[in-house]
Motif scaffolding. Sequence first.
Motif, PDB file in Angstrom:
ATOM      1  N   ASP A 272       0.807  -1.216   0.000  1.00  0.00           N
ATOM      2  CA  ASP A 272       0.000   0.000   0.000  1.00  0.00           C
ATOM      3  C   ASP A 272       0.842   1.269   0.000  1.00  0.00           C
ATOM      4  O   ASP A 272       0.380   2.326  -0.414  1.00  0.00           O
TER       5      ASP A 272
ATOM      6  N   ARG B 256      -3.349  -0.301  -2.627  1.00  0.00           N
ATOM      7  CA  ARG B 256      -4.243   0.854  -2.615  1.00  0.00           C
ATOM      8  C   ARG B 256      -4.154   1.643  -3.921  1.00  0.00           C
ATOM      9  O   ARG B 256      -5.161   2.155  -4.424  1.00  0.00           O
TER      10      ARG B 256
ATOM     11  N   SER C 237     -12.412  -2.040  -5.147  1.00  0.00           N
ATOM     12  CA  SER C 237     -11.722  -2.404  -3.912  1.00  0.00           C
ATOM     13  C   SER C 237     -11.111  -3.790  -4.034  1.00  0.00           C
ATOM     14  O   SER C 237     -11.536  -4.611  -4.856  1.00  0.00           O
TER      15      SER C 237
ATOM     16  N   PRO D 212     -13.825   0.449   1.320  1.00  0.00           N
ATOM     17  CA  PRO D 212     -12.927   1.449   1.892  1.00  0.00           C
ATOM     18  C   PRO D 212     -13.412   2.883   1.744  1.00  0.00           C
ATOM     19  O   PRO D 212     -13.123   3.735   2.580  1.00  0.00           O
TER      20      PRO D 212
ATOM     21  N   ARG E  96     -10.309   6.837   1.730  1.00  0.00           N
ATOM     22  CA  ARG E  96      -9.197   5.901   1.922  1.00  0.00           C
ATOM     23  C   ARG E  96      -8.498   5.601   0.597  1.00  0.00           C
ATOM     24  O   ARG E  96      -7.276   5.393   0.565  1.00  0.00           O
TER      25      ARG E  96
ATOM     26  N   HIS F 179      -5.796   8.153  -0.124  1.00  0.00           N
ATOM     27  CA  HIS F 179      -4.728   8.295   0.865  1.00  0.00           C
ATOM     28  C   HIS F 179      -3.405   8.636   0.170  1.00  0.00           C
ATOM     29  O   HIS F 179      -3.019   8.026  -0.829  1.00  0.00           O
TER      30      HIS F 179
ATOM     31  N   VAL G 210     -10.438   6.060  11.242  1.00  0.00           N
ATOM     32  CA  VAL G 210      -9.304   5.715  10.378  1.00  0.00           C
ATOM     33  C   VAL G 210      -8.640   7.019   9.951  1.00  0.00           C
ATOM     34  O   VAL G 210      -9.295   7.899   9.367  1.00  0.00           O
TER      35      VAL G 210
ATOM     36  N   VAL H 248      -6.456   9.261   7.599  1.00  0.00           N
ATOM     37  CA  VAL H 248      -6.023   9.268   6.198  1.00  0.00           C
ATOM     38  C   VAL H 248      -5.374  10.604   5.876  1.00  0.00           C
ATOM     39  O   VAL H 248      -5.746  11.645   6.409  1.00  0.00           O
TER      40      VAL H 248
END
Length: 478
Positions: free
Chosen positions: A30, A50, A59, A237, A241, A244, A282, A284
């Motif tokens: 990622d 990612r 995803s 996600p 995300r 990111h 989360v 980010v």
Amino acid sequence: MTERLGSVKRTDPSVVRLFGKPVAFSPLLDEIPVGLVILDLDRRVAMMNRSAEALTGMSRDEARGLPCRHVVRSNLCLQRCPLPEMSSESEPVCLEGDIISRDRERIPVRTTFAPLEDPEGRLVGFLEALEDLRMLQALDASKGRVYSFGQIIGRSSQMQRIYEILPGVAQTDSSVLVTGETGTGKDLLAEAIHQASGRAKGPFVKVNCGALPESLLESELFGHEKGAFTGAGESKPGRFRLAHNGTLFLTEIGDLPLTLQVKLLTFLDDHVIYPLGSTKGVRVDVRIIAATHRDLKQMVREGRFREDLLFRLNVVRLHIPPLRERGGDVRLLLDHFLRAFTSQFQKPIRGFTDEALERLMRHPYPGNVRELRNIVEYAVNLCNRDRVGPDHLPPYLLEEPEAPAAKEAGGGEQPPVREQPAGGPGRVSESTTWMELERRMILEALLKAKGRRSRAAEILGWGRSTLWRKMKRHGIDG
């Protein structure tokens, strides 16, 4: 337990042993700013990072177990895919081509194919590395332009001012609010900021805040956990995300519902998102660029937009002027799009006749650059000579008066007044509103596309959801 690449399992990402200890493999992938897809021997997706999620719009949970061609959707899949002939002794193969994202965007990529071996040298799978070439192609295309920044073209003083401040704005992580009328190029400006920034290697993720109902938009932005609502069979996600280490572009920010405005404000404060169905935040790292053609200050006064959110988004404000205020940019853009479409359609067109150019130069372009682009594409499609003449232009341009009516000194711009044109219902008069003209453009595009909405959207330079929404607004049945 280490997941075998030779078979696809619906389990957590694998771990590998490094320095005698197990190391989580997926987080390492990622952090690599290149799309990576790991395939099993049947060329089904076993894992992706990612960056690959951002490129494909799919995803990793959705992609796992699917054939590579259904996820990457490259023009190499049916023509030059080297994987069927690849063995454990094969050298990596590098090819350039295009992929089609889930949002139906064509993305040029350089794909490197390589075999994966086990410790005994047996072939157990394949690796595909996808390098986004959009930035490189934009740089190559702009080498011959004197008056441009990225894909934005213009030599007027207003555009030169934007070019001057863009590099400095790009190097910060401040939120940016891009304003301007429909069709002025707000999307191109947002992407130019991203490509000139330190986040250029990261993903550029675009979300149209007016294209989805509130319930779906929240999941699309912030993601959801498995079982968060009926039909949520897998975790998702969300676009935050996926963006990111990159940029999230929120177009039509004025259409964002008030409840989601609160969640966006919370993110801007602490850079933490809370997926639906989860109480765990989360963190980010995402830069926000928002765009709108609406008057957000007026929406604040009407209680339809949060004032505190406007302050947080409006750290840097860039306004793109309408084309009618950009002087010589009209001729510059006409020549640019004529070159682009004659090359695309392989037609030997060398320019415009004087009469056609005179009509194009005096048109006010209420649809701005997007309308100008569509006019040139229409003309190149119809032209069968070496120059575009008046008979190749859209009919509504030929029905305009010979000279625009002069405004009274000091009177300012008068609001459009609806009138019944003497030439019949199809005539477009000088007092025609943008709504009427937009409706006419949609009908002409549908006629040209023989009723196919997807083709009509391409002709207009819109997304399919945008065309559907505007058809509904104008009462047009497709």
